[in-house]
Design a protein around this motif. Structure first.
Motif, short mmCIF file in Angstrom:
data_model
loop_
_atom_site.label_atom_id
_atom_site.label_comp_id
_atom_site.label_asym_id
_atom_site.label_seq_id
_atom_site.Cartn_x
_atom_site.Cartn_y
_atom_site.Cartn_z
N LEU A 195 0.87 -1.13 0.07
CA LEU A 195 -0.17 0.04 0.03
C LEU A 195 0.90 1.28 0.15
O LEU A 195 0.32 2.35 -0.65
N LEU A 196 2.07 1.25 0.58
CA LEU A 196 2.86 2.18 0.55
C LEU A 196 3.34 2.50 -1.10
O LEU A 196 3.33 3.74 -1.38
N VAL A 197 3.60 1.47 -1.72
CA VAL A 197 3.75 1.92 -3.22
C VAL A 197 2.63 2.32 -4.04
O VAL A 197 2.85 3.20 -4.77
N GLN A 198 1.39 1.62 -3.52
CA GLN A 198 0.25 2.16 -4.34
C GLN A 198 -0.10 3.86 -3.74
O GLN A 198 -0.57 4.33 -4.73
N ALA A 199 0.04 4.16 -2.58
CA ALA A 199 -0.14 5.42 -2.30
C ALA A 199 0.86 6.50 -3.05
O ALA A 199 0.77 7.46 -3.53
N ALA A 200 2.09 5.89 -3.03
CA ALA A 200 3.26 6.85 -3.81
C ALA A 200 2.71 7.02 -5.26
O ALA A 200 2.87 8.05 -5.79
N ALA A 254 -4.43 10.76 4.38
CA ALA A 254 -5.39 10.46 5.53
C ALA A 254 -6.69 9.90 4.73
O ALA A 254 -7.40 8.91 5.23
N GLY A 255 -7.29 10.19 3.63
CA GLY A 255 -8.34 9.70 3.15
C GLY A 255 -8.06 8.29 2.54
O GLY A 255 -8.91 7.42 2.70
N PHE A 256 -6.86 8.08 2.00
CA PHE A 256 -6.65 6.82 1.45
C PHE A 256 -6.48 5.72 2.70
O PHE A 256 -7.13 4.70 2.41
N ALA A 257 -5.84 6.21 3.73
CA ALA A 257 -5.63 5.42 5.03
C ALA A 257 -7.17 4.99 5.65
O ALA A 257 -7.50 3.73 5.78
N ARG A 258 -7.85 6.10 5.51
CA ARG A 258 -9.41 5.76 6.20
C ARG A 258 -10.05 4.72 5.16
O ARG A 258 -10.66 3.83 5.81
N VAL A 259 -10.03 4.70 3.82
CA VAL A 259 -10.93 4.04 3.23
C VAL A 259 -10.44 2.49 3.01
O VAL A 259 -10.97 1.32 3.22
N VAL A 260 -9.00 2.32 3.04
CA VAL A 260 -8.27 1.08 3.19
C VAL A 260 -8.54 0.41 4.30
O VAL A 260 -8.91 -0.82 4.36
N GLY A 261 -8.57 1.13 5.38
CA GLY A 261 -9.12 0.58 6.79
C GLY A 261 -10.29 0.02 6.79
O GLY A 261 -10.81 -1.17 7.49
N GLU A 262 -11.25 1.02 6.19
CA GLU A 262 -12.82 0.54 6.03
C GLU A 262 -12.90 -0.77 5.27
O GLU A 262 -13.56 -1.84 5.58
N ARG A 263 -12.11 -0.97 4.28
CA ARG A 263 -12.21 -2.03 3.36
C ARG A 263 -11.69 -3.29 3.97
O ARG A 263 -12.30 -4.65 3.76
N LEU A 264 -10.56 -3.16 4.66
CA LEU A 264 -10.00 -4.32 5.43
C LEU A 264 -11.01 -4.84 6.49
O LEU A 264 -10.92 -5.86 6.44
N PHE A 312 -8.41 15.00 0.93
CA PHE A 312 -8.99 13.63 1.47
C PHE A 312 -10.03 13.02 0.53
O PHE A 312 -9.86 11.62 0.37
N GLY A 313 -10.84 13.48 -0.39
CA GLY A 313 -11.72 12.78 -1.13
C GLY A 313 -10.85 12.03 -2.32
O GLY A 313 -11.08 10.92 -2.68
N ALA A 314 -10.08 12.76 -2.79
CA ALA A 314 -9.18 12.03 -3.66
C ALA A 314 -8.29 10.95 -3.27
O ALA A 314 -8.00 9.97 -3.87
N GLY A 315 -7.75 11.16 -2.06
CA GLY A 315 -7.12 9.91 -1.28
C GLY A 315 -8.05 8.77 -1.08
O GLY A 315 -7.79 7.62 -1.44
N ALA A 316 -9.42 9.26 -0.66
CA ALA A 316 -10.22 8.13 -0.33
C ALA A 316 -10.66 7.35 -1.75
O ALA A 316 -10.76 6.14 -1.51
N GLU A 317 -10.99 8.06 -2.66
CA GLU A 317 -11.03 7.48 -4.01
C GLU A 317 -10.01 6.56 -4.43
O GLU A 317 -10.06 5.40 -4.87
N ALA A 318 -8.73 6.88 -4.17
CA ALA A 318 -7.58 5.85 -4.42
C ALA A 318 -7.56 4.89 -3.45
O ALA A 318 -7.28 3.63 -3.90
N GLY A 319 -7.92 4.90 -2.20
CA GLY A 319 -8.08 3.65 -1.33
C GLY A 319 -9.13 2.80 -1.76
O GLY A 319 -8.85 1.52 -1.58
N ARG A 320 -10.17 3.32 -2.53
CA ARG A 320 -11.22 2.47 -2.98
C ARG A 320 -10.70 1.54 -4.05
O ARG A 320 -11.21 0.38 -4.29
N ARG A 321 -9.58 2.03 -4.87
CA ARG A 321 -9.12 1.34 -5.83
C ARG A 321 -8.07 0.50 -5.60
O ARG A 321 -7.28 -0.29 -6.42
N ALA A 322 -7.28 0.70 -4.49
CA ALA A 322 -6.28 0.04 -4.11
C ALA A 322 -6.17 -1.43 -3.94
O ALA A 322 -7.37 -1.87 -3.68
N ASP A 323 -5.25 -2.23 -4.60
CA ASP A 323 -4.94 -3.72 -4.47
C ASP A 323 -4.79 -3.83 -2.96
O ASP A 323 -3.89 -3.38 -2.36
#
Length: 234
Positions: free
Chosen positions: A117-122, A145-155, A206-217
């Motif tokens: 996820l660090l690589v994906q966030a970068a 922060a948005g990326f981390a929030r959504v990743v946590g919710e998905r997990l 936050f919103g853009a990061g959250a959307e990226a979190g929804r797409r994260a592998d």
């Protein structure tokens, strides 16, 4: 994690990344990879309930360094908590040392996912333009922060789904006992632990990061060694 399990997850993610896939198909493959990771956690927990020596409680320290050390630490915590691990943040130089506690199989899952996820966030940050007039660092912190929030919710949702697949209350009891044992270990090592205050961020990412979190592998493809201090540029 077994090579067989890793092979299954990587094959699913390879399909998800195929340009011929529709967005719906890609999302389905990625969700299946996260599901396999969650099932693995439940299977190992049930095995350890019968034979505790197969999955002992342990700990490890992960260093995260600047830039955005606090934000990387937040991502690690967002991954660790749904996977039944506890994370204690300690200042170290210009970054932090994150002391992780959990069962061996869960620590393995956290390490696998966090590194990926660090690589994906970068990659996500590098492809996201900072709005005109906004400070880049503020935007990127809120994006993370948005990326981390959504990743946590998905997990958390994937873990709940894996538990729901098993009949009877025994699975929930086993997992609750594991969480209690990890919490006791943390208390033994840090008897005066304090909760960090809520952080307030000014950026609009936050919103853009959250959307990226929804797409994260969430299956661990593209894992590299020692990524705690890499991947996200200033």
């Amino acid at each position: 994690m077994s090579e067989a399990m890793l092979s299954k997850v990587r094959k699913l993610l390879a399909k998800a990344e195929d340009p011929a896939c529709t967005p719906a198909e890609s999302a389905a493959f990625t969700a299946k990879a996260a599901e396999l990771i969650a099932r693995y956690g439940v299977d190992r927990a049930l095995l350890a309930a019968r034979d505790p020596a197969t999955d002992p409680v342990g700990d490890r320290v992960v260093d995260v360094v600047a830039p955005y050390a606090r934000d990387k630490a937040g991502l690690l915590a967002a991954v660790a908590d749904p996977l039944r691990c506890r994370c204690v943040r300690r200042a170290r130089g210009d970054g932090f040392a994150l002391h992780l506690f959990g069962f061996a199989s869960d620590l393995e899952r956290v390490d696998l996912l966090f590194t990926s996820l660090l690589v994906q966030a970068a990659h996500g940050l590098s492809g996201t333009a900072v709005p005109a007039g906004e400070h880049p660092a503020a935007f990127r912190r809120s994006w993370l922060a948005g990326f981390a929030r959504v990743v946590g919710e998905r997990l958390r949702a994937a873990e709940a789904g894996a538990v729901a697949e098993r009949d009877g209350p025994s699975v929930a009891l086993v997992l609750a006992d594991r969480s209690d044992r990890v919490a006791r270990r943390v208390t033994e090592v840090y008897p005066r632990l304090r909760t960090a205050p809520v952080r307030r961020l000014a950026g609009t990412g936050f919103g853009a990061g959250a959307e990226a979190g929804r797409r994260a592998d969430l299956g661990g493809r593209g894992v590299v060694d020692g990524a705690g201090g890499r991947g996200i540029a200033g």
